[in-house]
Scaffold this motif. Sequence first.
Motif, PDB file in Angstrom:
ATOM      1  N   SER A 149      39.235  28.847  40.192  1.00 47.88           N
ATOM      2  CA  SER A 149      40.308  27.881  39.976  1.00 47.88           C
ATOM      3  C   SER A 149      40.834  28.041  38.552  1.00 47.88           C
ATOM      4  O   SER A 149      40.138  28.545  37.673  1.00 47.88           O
ATOM      5  CB  SER A 149      39.798  26.452  40.187  1.00 47.88           C
ATOM      6  N   PRO A 150      42.071  27.622  38.279  1.00 50.80           N
ATOM      7  CA  PRO A 150      42.656  27.801  36.941  1.00 50.80           C
ATOM      8  C   PRO A 150      41.872  27.119  35.831  1.00 50.80           C
ATOM      9  O   PRO A 150      41.914  27.564  34.682  1.00 50.80           O
ATOM     10  CB  PRO A 150      44.054  27.195  37.085  1.00 50.80           C
TER      11      PRO A 150
ATOM     12  N   PRO B 135      48.780  28.508  39.984  1.00 53.84           N
ATOM     13  CA  PRO B 135      48.503  28.263  38.566  1.00 53.84           C
ATOM     14  C   PRO B 135      48.218  26.809  38.221  1.00 53.84           C
ATOM     15  O   PRO B 135      47.492  26.538  37.264  1.00 53.84           O
ATOM     16  CB  PRO B 135      49.785  28.753  37.874  1.00 53.84           C
ATOM     17  N   ASP B 136      48.759  25.867  38.989  1.00 56.26           N
ATOM     18  CA  ASP B 136      48.495  24.454  38.711  1.00 56.26           C
ATOM     19  C   ASP B 136      47.245  23.950  39.412  1.00 56.26           C
ATOM     20  O   ASP B 136      46.864  22.776  39.256  1.00 56.26           O
ATOM     21  CB  ASP B 136      49.698  23.584  39.093  1.00 56.26           C
TER      22      ASP B 136
ATOM     23  N   GLU C  26      45.900  39.489  51.098  1.00 59.22           N
ATOM     24  CA  GLU C  26      45.573  39.608  49.675  1.00 59.22           C
ATOM     25  C   GLU C  26      46.657  39.053  48.754  1.00 59.22           C
ATOM     26  O   GLU C  26      47.190  39.750  47.889  1.00 59.22           O
ATOM     27  CB  GLU C  26      45.295  41.085  49.331  1.00 59.22           C
ATOM     28  N   PRO C  27      46.996  37.767  48.876  1.00 56.51           N
ATOM     29  CA  PRO C  27      48.027  37.193  48.003  1.00 56.51           C
ATOM     30  C   PRO C  27      47.508  36.938  46.589  1.00 56.51           C
ATOM     31  O   PRO C  27      46.309  36.760  46.367  1.00 56.51           O
ATOM     32  CB  PRO C  27      48.358  35.868  48.704  1.00 56.51           C
ATOM     33  N   ASP C  28      48.427  36.906  45.638  1.00 53.53           N
ATOM     34  CA  ASP C  28      48.121  36.501  44.269  1.00 53.53           C
ATOM     35  C   ASP C  28      49.371  35.892  43.656  1.00 53.53           C
ATOM     36  O   ASP C  28      50.472  36.444  43.778  1.00 53.53           O
ATOM     37  CB  ASP C  28      47.659  37.690  43.422  1.00 53.53           C
ATOM     38  N   PHE C  29      49.219  34.735  43.012  1.00 54.16           N
ATOM     39  CA  PHE C  29      50.357  34.049  42.398  1.00 54.16           C
ATOM     40  C   PHE C  29      50.768  34.724  41.096  1.00 54.16           C
ATOM     41  O   PHE C  29      49.922  35.213  40.330  1.00 54.16           O
ATOM     42  CB  PHE C  29      50.000  32.593  42.087  1.00 54.16           C
ATOM     43  N   SER C  30      52.055  34.706  40.823  1.00 55.36           N
ATOM     44  CA  SER C  30      52.535  35.089  39.499  1.00 55.36           C
ATOM     45  C   SER C  30      52.110  34.005  38.510  1.00 55.36           C
ATOM     46  O   SER C  30      51.889  32.858  38.895  1.00 55.36           O
ATOM     47  CB  SER C  30      54.059  35.240  39.501  1.00 55.36           C
ATOM     48  N   PRO C  31      51.986  34.333  37.229  1.00 49.96           N
ATOM     49  CA  PRO C  31      51.548  33.331  36.256  1.00 49.96           C
ATOM     50  C   PRO C  31      52.445  32.108  36.181  1.00 49.96           C
ATOM     51  O   PRO C  31      51.973  31.005  35.882  1.00 49.96           O
ATOM     52  CB  PRO C  31      51.577  34.111  34.927  1.00 49.96           C
ATOM     53  N   ASP C  32      53.744  32.251  36.470  1.00 54.41           N
ATOM     54  CA  ASP C  32      54.636  31.094  36.437  1.00 54.41           C
ATOM     55  C   ASP C  32      54.671  30.333  37.757  1.00 54.41           C
ATOM     56  O   ASP C  32      55.362  29.315  37.883  1.00 54.41           O
ATOM     57  CB  ASP C  32      56.058  31.510  36.042  1.00 54.41           C
TER      58      ASP C  32
ATOM     59  N   ARG D 161      45.437  45.151  47.238  1.00 54.63           N
ATOM     60  CA  ARG D 161      44.681  44.225  46.380  1.00 54.63           C
ATOM     61  C   ARG D 161      45.396  43.938  45.049  1.00 54.63           C
ATOM     62  O   ARG D 161      44.866  44.137  43.974  1.00 54.63           O
ATOM     63  CB  ARG D 161      43.304  44.822  46.106  1.00 54.63           C
ATOM     64  N   PRO D 162      46.628  43.439  45.082  1.00 51.06           N
ATOM     65  CA  PRO D 162      47.379  43.237  43.837  1.00 51.06           C
ATOM     66  C   PRO D 162      46.931  41.998  43.069  1.00 51.06           C
ATOM     67  O   PRO D 162      46.497  41.001  43.645  1.00 51.06           O
ATOM     68  CB  PRO D 162      48.811  43.047  44.340  1.00 51.06           C
ATOM     69  N   SER D 163      47.028  42.063  41.747  1.00 48.32           N
ATOM     70  CA  SER D 163      46.819  40.877  40.913  1.00 48.32           C
ATOM     71  C   SER D 163      47.645  41.035  39.639  1.00 48.32           C
ATOM     72  O   SER D 163      47.751  42.130  39.081  1.00 48.32           O
ATOM     73  CB  SER D 163      45.346  40.675  40.568  1.00 48.32           C
ATOM     74  N   TYR D 164      48.235  39.938  39.209  1.00 45.33           N
ATOM     75  CA  TYR D 164      49.062  39.946  38.015  1.00 45.33           C
ATOM     76  C   TYR D 164      48.205  39.934  36.752  1.00 45.33           C
ATOM     77  O   TYR D 164      47.109  39.364  36.720  1.00 45.33           O
ATOM     78  CB  TYR D 164      49.946  38.691  37.968  1.00 45.33           C
ATOM     79  N   THR D 165      48.711  40.538  35.687  1.00 50.02           N
ATOM     80  CA  THR D 165      48.154  40.284  34.371  1.00 50.02           C
ATOM     81  C   THR D 165      48.678  38.942  33.886  1.00 50.02           C
ATOM     82  O   THR D 165      49.638  38.393  34.434  1.00 50.02           O
ATOM     83  CB  THR D 165      48.535  41.398  33.371  1.00 50.02           C
ATOM     84  N   TYR D 166      48.074  38.401  32.826  1.00 50.65           N
ATOM     85  CA  TYR D 166      48.339  37.026  32.415  1.00 50.65           C
ATOM     86  C   TYR D 166      49.803  36.773  32.062  1.00 50.65           C
ATOM     87  O   TYR D 166      50.308  35.658  32.224  1.00 50.65           O
ATOM     88  CB  TYR D 166      47.459  36.668  31.214  1.00 50.65           C
TER      89      TYR D 166
END
Length: 444
Positions: A218-219, A263-264, A302-308, A346-351
């Motif tokens: 979790s964030p 992110p929230d 394999e979802p991943d949220f963008s930082p925003d 397996r994508p994931s964003y950098t910060y």
Amino acid sequence: MKKTLISFIGLILFSFNVANAELHLELNKGLRASIPIAIVPFANQQNNLSDPLNIASVVSNDLQNSGHFKVMPVSDMQQQPTQLSTVNFNYWQQSGYDYMVIGQVTPQGNGTDKVNFSLLNSVVGNNNAANQNNAVVLSDSFTVPQSQLRTAAHKISDIIYKNLTGIRGVFSTRIAYVLINRPNNKLPTYYLEVADADGYNPRALVQSNAPLMSPSWSPNGQEIAYVSLANQKASIYIVNVISGQQRLVSDFEGINGAPAWSPDGQQLAIVLSKTGQPKIYLYNLASGTLKQLTSGYSIDTEPDFSPDGQSIVFTSDRGGNPQIYQLNLATNQITRMTFDGDYNARPSYTYNGQNIVVLHRDSEGYNIAIQNVASGGLNVLTANGYDSTPSVAPNGQMIIYANNATVNGSLGLVSADGQVQLTFPVPAGSNLQVLEPAWSPFLG
């Protein structure tokens, strides 16, 4: 074409092989241009350098393993000052170490220790012998329980790293991973483990006779979502990192997998096959409501949220082969992101949202790669051929992943530029296997 991605999902869901074992980092490759620094043993700890609570040893290992520092071996230190007034700056400058750290550990008599440390610039100190205070880059102190000296050491490492590189350190963060114990002639036991970022202090949050997978922090770092195959069925749970209390989140028919936090911290992106093919859904943690985000005949996973929080990247075979796509949550527009090679997953964003880390297949096998979002340029970081499940450090500098080249497997670390590489090796000949690492956010 679709069979390739189905096989990949099967690998994620069903092929995992762990108990409570410390994994210790080993630096395989570091930067050639590293900052020279000497971490002098702290007062009252000079005679116990092998103690896991020895602050100088922990800080030395942290900085050396970051790849950005050249740390002076204690055996090479002809002088070991612990106070500013006793530092011979000429000696340290001639030794070739521009920076040094001195400190003291002072028992307080109530089960706590006071830790003082100073980061010094030996060049400035040698050039300003009349006023050695000019050499003090920073100085700090704090009181901690004696059992938490290792935590204090990681905090010191973070402070030094930030000051000398300009980047926030991740030495005080934690990692989660799946550990599998396969005793001879017995069924395997699966553990969801949490450990310090350097592998020390492992603790099992979940123990199961059924496979565990896909841990996701979790964030706020207080909970981990994960998938369990208990009762021959994939279900998503959330476990509290402190209390170990668990709650069931998703238990629909078919696949319940790949949880990713918004992110929230209010929603999970999850993969469900309740309508047939695996699709991406949004699950509201407060209300329990679901919103389907993708549709059609493709396999989306394999979802991943963008930082925003405004978009989601995910893996899909909608173009024929597994590739990475981006879904704009406001417009529902889907855009393909990866084109280099016939397999990216397996994508994931950098910060900062400027790059995505992916599992990339090429002629060398399955390796970790990073792609710039704006330019689309992809850089392959590893060459093991058997890598999987990358997870990015919260400062974006390092990526942890599973290397399945051996029976036991291992966890690997690679820097975002590929110049630094480390491993968490599992003891050869043991019954343990380690998989599915996940890096925590910044904590505290």
